[in-house]
Design a protein around this motif. Sequence first.
Motif, PDB file in Angstrom:
ATOM      1  N   LEU B 269      -0.723   0.663  -5.421  1.00  0.00           N
ATOM      2  CA  LEU B 269      -1.688   1.322  -4.553  1.00  0.00           C
ATOM      3  C   LEU B 269      -1.185   1.414  -3.120  1.00  0.00           C
ATOM      4  CD1 LEU B 269      -5.099  -0.117  -5.730  1.00  0.00           C
ATOM      5  CD2 LEU B 269      -4.156   2.125  -6.135  1.00  0.00           C
ATOM      6  N   GLU B 270      -0.174   0.643  -2.815  1.00  0.00           N
ATOM      7  CA  GLU B 270       0.334   0.696  -1.446  1.00  0.00           C
ATOM      8  C   GLU B 270       1.849   0.738  -1.467  1.00  0.00           C
ATOM      9  OE1 GLU B 270      -0.995  -2.821   0.516  1.00  0.00           O
ATOM     10  OE2 GLU B 270       0.162  -4.107  -0.795  1.00  0.00           O
ATOM     11  N   GLU B 271       2.380   1.033  -0.319  1.00  0.00           N
ATOM     12  CA  GLU B 271       3.829   1.174  -0.187  1.00  0.00           C
ATOM     13  C   GLU B 271       4.498  -0.183  -0.348  1.00  0.00           C
ATOM     14  OE1 GLU B 271       5.499   4.097   0.992  1.00  0.00           O
ATOM     15  OE2 GLU B 271       3.654   5.222   0.655  1.00  0.00           O
ATOM     16  N   GLU B 272       5.683  -0.120  -0.868  1.00  0.00           N
ATOM     17  CA  GLU B 272       6.446  -1.353  -1.033  1.00  0.00           C
ATOM     18  C   GLU B 272       6.705  -2.016   0.314  1.00  0.00           C
ATOM     19  OE1 GLU B 272       9.128  -3.433  -4.051  1.00  0.00           O
ATOM     20  OE2 GLU B 272       7.606  -1.891  -4.259  1.00  0.00           O
ATOM     21  N   THR B 273       6.925  -1.169   1.328  1.00  0.00           N
ATOM     22  CA  THR B 273       7.282  -1.709   2.644  1.00  0.00           C
ATOM     23  C   THR B 273       6.155  -2.554   3.224  1.00  0.00           C
ATOM     24  OG1 THR B 273       6.596   0.417   3.497  1.00  0.00           O
ATOM     25  CG2 THR B 273       8.946   0.036   3.321  1.00  0.00           C
ATOM     26  N   THR B 274       4.933  -2.119   3.001  1.00  0.00           N
ATOM     27  CA  THR B 274       3.798  -2.885   3.517  1.00  0.00           C
ATOM     28  C   THR B 274       3.844  -4.299   2.998  1.00  0.00           C
ATOM     29  OG1 THR B 274       2.682  -0.914   2.719  1.00  0.00           O
ATOM     30  CG2 THR B 274       1.412  -2.386   4.127  1.00  0.00           C
ATOM     31  N   THR B 275       4.084  -4.393   1.695  1.00  0.00           N
ATOM     32  CA  THR B 275       4.125  -5.692   1.058  1.00  0.00           C
ATOM     33  C   THR B 275       5.183  -6.573   1.708  1.00  0.00           C
ATOM     34  OG1 THR B 275       3.698  -4.453  -0.946  1.00  0.00           O
ATOM     35  CG2 THR B 275       4.164  -6.783  -1.187  1.00  0.00           C
ATOM     36  N   ASN B 276       6.385  -6.001   1.820  1.00  0.00           N
ATOM     37  CA  ASN B 276       7.472  -6.800   2.363  1.00  0.00           C
ATOM     38  C   ASN B 276       7.196  -7.214   3.794  1.00  0.00           C
ATOM     39  OD1 ASN B 276       8.743  -6.480  -0.009  1.00  0.00           O
ATOM     40  ND2 ASN B 276       9.983  -4.729   0.652  1.00  0.00           N
ATOM     41  N   GLU B 277       6.678  -6.283   4.555  1.00  0.00           N
ATOM     42  CA  GLU B 277       6.413  -6.552   5.963  1.00  0.00           C
ATOM     43  C   GLU B 277       5.402  -7.681   6.106  1.00  0.00           C
ATOM     44  OE1 GLU B 277       5.031  -3.906   9.759  1.00  0.00           O
ATOM     45  OE2 GLU B 277       5.441  -2.890   7.861  1.00  0.00           O
ATOM     46  N   ALA B 278       4.361  -7.608   5.295  1.00  0.00           N
ATOM     47  CA  ALA B 278       3.313  -8.617   5.387  1.00  0.00           C
ATOM     48  C   ALA B 278       3.882  -9.998   5.074  1.00  0.00           C
ATOM     49  CB  ALA B 278       2.193  -8.281   4.418  1.00  0.00           C
ATOM     50  N   MET B 279       4.720 -10.047   4.054  1.00  0.00           N
ATOM     51  CA  MET B 279       5.260 -11.352   3.677  1.00  0.00           C
ATOM     52  C   MET B 279       6.217 -11.873   4.744  1.00  0.00           C
ATOM     53  SD  MET B 279       3.656 -11.952   1.073  1.00  0.00           S
ATOM     54  CE  MET B 279       4.365 -13.530   0.671  1.00  0.00           C
ATOM     55  N   ARG B 280       6.984 -10.946   5.329  1.00  0.00           N
ATOM     56  CA  ARG B 280       7.947 -11.387   6.323  1.00  0.00           C
ATOM     57  C   ARG B 280       7.235 -11.931   7.571  1.00  0.00           C
ATOM     58  NH1 ARG B 280      11.316  -7.227   5.932  1.00  0.00           N
ATOM     59  NH2 ARG B 280      10.334  -6.187   7.677  1.00  0.00           N
ATOM     60  N   ALA B 281       6.120 -11.299   7.895  1.00  0.00           N
ATOM     61  CA  ALA B 281       5.397 -11.760   9.078  1.00  0.00           C
ATOM     62  C   ALA B 281       4.841 -13.161   8.866  1.00  0.00           C
ATOM     63  CB  ALA B 281       4.252 -10.797   9.389  1.00  0.00           C
ATOM     64  N   LEU B 282       4.467 -13.452   7.637  1.00  0.00           N
ATOM     65  CA  LEU B 282       3.871 -14.762   7.361  1.00  0.00           C
ATOM     66  C   LEU B 282       4.927 -15.853   7.280  1.00  0.00           C
ATOM     67  CD1 LEU B 282       1.093 -14.064   4.784  1.00  0.00           C
ATOM     68  CD2 LEU B 282       0.876 -15.149   7.003  1.00  0.00           C
ATOM     69  N   VAL B 283       5.961 -15.559   6.533  1.00  0.00           N
ATOM     70  CA  VAL B 283       7.040 -16.540   6.405  1.00  0.00           C
ATOM     71  C   VAL B 283       8.313 -15.898   6.941  1.00  0.00           C
ATOM     72  CG1 VAL B 283       8.225 -18.077   4.838  1.00  0.00           C
ATOM     73  CG2 VAL B 283       5.921 -17.333   4.320  1.00  0.00           C
ATOM     74  N   PRO B 284       8.585 -16.095   8.208  1.00  0.00           N
ATOM     75  CA  PRO B 284       9.772 -15.467   8.791  1.00  0.00           C
ATOM     76  C   PRO B 284      11.011 -15.944   8.061  1.00  0.00           C
ATOM     77  CG  PRO B 284       8.435 -16.560  10.464  1.00  0.00           C
ATOM     78  CD  PRO B 284       7.909 -16.979   9.141  1.00  0.00           C
TER      79      PRO B 284
END
Lengths: 451, 828
Positions: B269-284
């Motif tokens: 339902l959403e872009e792959e990039t969103t997912t990755n970005e969200a995870m990266r922001a949480l766990v740098p």
Amino acid sequence: MEDEVVIASSSTEAGIGCWDLRSGAEHLRYRSCASPSHGLVSVAGRFLASSQLRDSSSSSGSVLCWSWNKPQIEVKSFPAEAINPLACNSDGTYIVGGGVSGDIYLWEVATGRLLKKWHGHYRAVTCLVFSDDQSLLISGAEDGSVRVWSLLMIFDEERQQRAGHLYEYSFSEHALPVTDIVTGYGGCNAIIISASQDRTCKVWSLARGTLLRNIVFPSMIDAIALDPGEHVFYAGGRDGKIYIAELNAQGTSNNNYGLHIIGTLSDQGKGICSLAFALDGSQLVAGSEDGMVRVWDTKTHNIIRVFRHAKGPVNNVLVIRQPPALYPRTSANNQASVARRHVPLPPPLEKYTSIDEHSDLNAFITPQPNCDKLYDATYTTFHSMNNQINELQQHGSSGASELEMERLKLDCKRSMQMVEQWKKMYENLHQFCVGELLNGEADDANLTLTS
Amino acid sequence: MAAFDHVRNMYDVALKPRLLRSLIKEHIPDEKQQLRNPLELSHVVSAIKTHELLSERVVPSADNKKLIEKWKSAVDLWVDRLLMLVCSNMPDKCWAGICLLGMTCEECSSERFLASYSVWFQKLLSHLQPPAESHFVKAACCVSISDLLTRLGGFPNMKKDGASHAAKLLQPVLKLMHEDSSDAEGAVPLLCTILNFFPSSVQKNYDSAEAAIVTKLMSGKCNANMLKKLALCLSLLPKSRGDEDSWSLMMQKILLAINLLLNDSLQGLEEETTTNEAMRALVPPGKEPPPPLGGLTILDISNKATRPERLFMPSISALMLCCSTMLRTSYPVQIKVPVRSLLMLAGRVLMVDGSLPHTLYPIMTAMQQECICTELPVQHSYSLEILCGIVKEARSQLFPHAAHIVRLVTEYFRRCALPELRIKVYALIKLMLMSMGVGITMYLAEDVVSNASVDLDSVGHHGGEACSNPVLKTSEAVPQPMQKKRKHDMTITSFGNQPQTSSLHKNHTPISVKIAALEALETLLTVGGALRSERWRSNVDVLLITVSTDACKGGWTKQANNVYTLHDSSSSWADFQLASLRALLASLLSPGRIRPPYLAQGLELFHRGMQETGTKVAEFCAHALLTLEVLIHPRALPLIDIASSIDYPVNGVKDSFMDNNTYSGAQKHHLYSGGTSRNGLEYPESEEDDLYEKWVKDVDGSNAPEIQQEKNTVEKTSTPAEPLVSFEGPSGSKVPEEKGKGILVEEINKQSDIPSQTADHHASDMETEMTAAKDASGGDLETATGRSFVTVVGSEGGKEFMFALGVDDKLMDEIPDIVDVEPDSDED
């Protein structure tokens, strides 16, 4: 009524004086401070910060911080250039400084990070003020311009590019350096008053971005203070007079001073360098070139108190609520106990920004001072009991029926016991009767036999 | 003798011990008696509460000694009886005893409480450890202990004792939480109480408590109320450690868990990039991820084998609720809120609307999509709540993120179509306006106004009236030829950017959404009604007077007798009336470029409303009239001189006309609304600035005291004009005259600047209008016409004068509109 303190600093090295406004008693004197005009702020009542006048040899400026209960400097920061005015928003989250190059710096207090730096004016910034709702910043400079900045816009690069410029308004009517700016109540309907070395004060409308009134004074004005009711404002002149200029009436020019000026407060002293109102709105505190701080009663036009500060001009006065740390520790009141909990000062202000797109900007939520007392003791038994009674009345819920069943079980048990008992008693009676009967018959028989 | 031993009155202290004794005798069962009707208990409790029978509060004096003794022994008897009940093996008697003991903890004197609380605590604890059979007993026990601890928490010197008592509770409470939900219902509030008053007692069991709460939260078996309690409990948990890091850690764990779950459930339902970005922001990258929430590893959380997929979405919602609760709870230490991660989460969720990307081959079944769409509104709602929490707590610290939030909110607002969510968005916007001040109004105004206009659009339909809203979208064909006018007018004022939403909301926006829209407008006007508001202000003013006139047209609704609707929080028509009046007041008070154009109508509405004594509307109207009085009789001369330029005359006429002749006027007034509001927009600036220049020049002393004089006269003649105009009653002669003028002015406007494609239309319609008006007004029209023309000439003169003064060319463009002012100011 809350106690207020007067805080004053001078351009000569005289430290920061701190007096109780009501009693006149002097608190601590914070050491080694020589501040430029508008360079002294109380950061949300938590600590004092002041930019410093420096000899021209050193390239960086300096901003010093004192905590309330120590006379020594506690934190030293060295921004990239000499800072003139400092300002702080009412929450104490940001400190804004205006540099001699015309740049404006915005630091986050909690981390000391330099969040933004932008070129505000062509010449040195002379004053910085936050609007009453803390969302706008008003700056004045030596080039005579007064500019209004929206903090939102400052942080919004996308919008900046569309607008083409950062400021919301730029007023350039002043011919000479701006010396002081004040702003009043009213959110977007507030007025801004600016004073300048061109011997005028100008009143601006924030909502319209227009000049509302221009008042020419007989002398240069270095400091202004706005009456909290905003019917007049006070302008301290280099000639030692505090002029009273009206805001809400038609001007009459039949007095000695000029249109819109309705009177003066004067004691033949030297020039006025700084002005501030006490919280009650009637006491006006004036710092003078002769090193004295005078407190005027604006109703009677009399001097009520004089504090002696320094030999040099007192170019900053502030009147603030007495910070808890200044209350004597012996008193057993609550404020003193809060004060004892030592709050460390935040880290020094950064020289260059360390913010990039990946750095995590956090928000810091400081606890309420009396957080422990904030829970309402809510008792719930009454409520829950009534609920349960309701359930019992309806016989509907499983809990109720279960309770009922338990009771019935026990009732049943007791009845069984009762039955047992009755049975036993019946048994006994029966036996007894049978015994009686048999014995009786035997007796009868005996009787008949004997008779 | 005792039979005639009367007390003085019902306040007599001597009454209290006697009353207590007789209550015990009649209603509280002893060892042998059965508990009769439980309803009796509630009578006992309310009697004890009203008469403060357990307080033992007597002024100590010599003659009171006996009385004190008497009361003491009565309370002793009460407590003994209760303890006996608590130990009873009959469950109902035991239950009664527990409840009454809990109430006693609240009501009894401090001395008695401190002396005996530990005994009571032990007695109550014995029913939790081992747990009693009956749910009722367990629930009552939890509540009573909670009250006991609450009372104990009020004594600052008992903290240590309390903590040691509370520590004993933890094991049984956590055990109860693992059991089925009716037991947990009592245990969770008790845990909250412990965490609130004796947080340190949980320290040892921190991890097991966290695990218990999280397991319960994610089980998907709790109702909404229970979820809220659990979320509160979890948010209070970091208090027990009392340091800054445990809060941040908890937040990070929750965010991580949510994002992991989102990764799974929003796949496709959403872009792959969103997912990755969200995870990266949480766990740098390069940093250790935090330990899993509640000891549940990622596999536990998102294991499709052990957990049915349909449970994902509710779990996400529950965890999001925790986030917003954690923001709202107050802590004794400074906490560091990860604003960016929270914003990212909210943005991530709000941007999902369940639509599948077109290009990809669908990787999700219809069933899965359905399941997600069911739960999405809940998650959107929680996302908005998180945003609210951030705005409320971070206040000024939000400036670096404000632009991001604004973009997020406006983007979402454009798409959001569910009433409940729209209400939330309005509330969020209101909060942002209030907390971030003037600066943000420039960002949000346009969106608020356009959305609110759409939502308030259908107001007129309530009373079966034709809609008289100027910002109406008329996309479909309108049968009457008259209304073609309206269509044209609309296109000028309407906000063309969202035809979809307008058709979505057409005519059946719930009242509660309208109220929220009105509140948002009210706040907008309060905070930033004057700053850069030229583009929307006149539209809003027209809108608000129309809405409130419509709302109050049918009289005032009586406050409903809400015995039956006690639990019904839905908004009523009365609330709507109140909200519309509040917004109207803000529109009248917020200084614009001109005098408030609808002051007269507003005053009339408030006057009418004030007569409904005893309602909230009446209270508010009285307040409104008080505030408006200052506007009508200014105490001092204002710095800003708005009196010299009265605007909106046509609107003023129009609306009074409509009020007076609703039978026929409703359609006619559509003619003017759009055009006039635009006039109001442009015109005042020109004259206004002119005046400033004059004034400033004058003040400078450069020239012309006459100009000052002239200004004064204008001001004097025109200031009282507006408020004094009476619009009440259909006056025979005045109305036609006004009508005539209105049309005339309108026509002049049209000639000057109406876009060409619609001009023909108008010319013909206008002519019919004119003749109709002529018929109606007869000779009056002639005089009106004459007068208006004179004033037009006058304004030409003004133009020249301004040239002389060297006014900007820019201003000159707007001059033709100046004709608007004259008819009205001439009139009186």
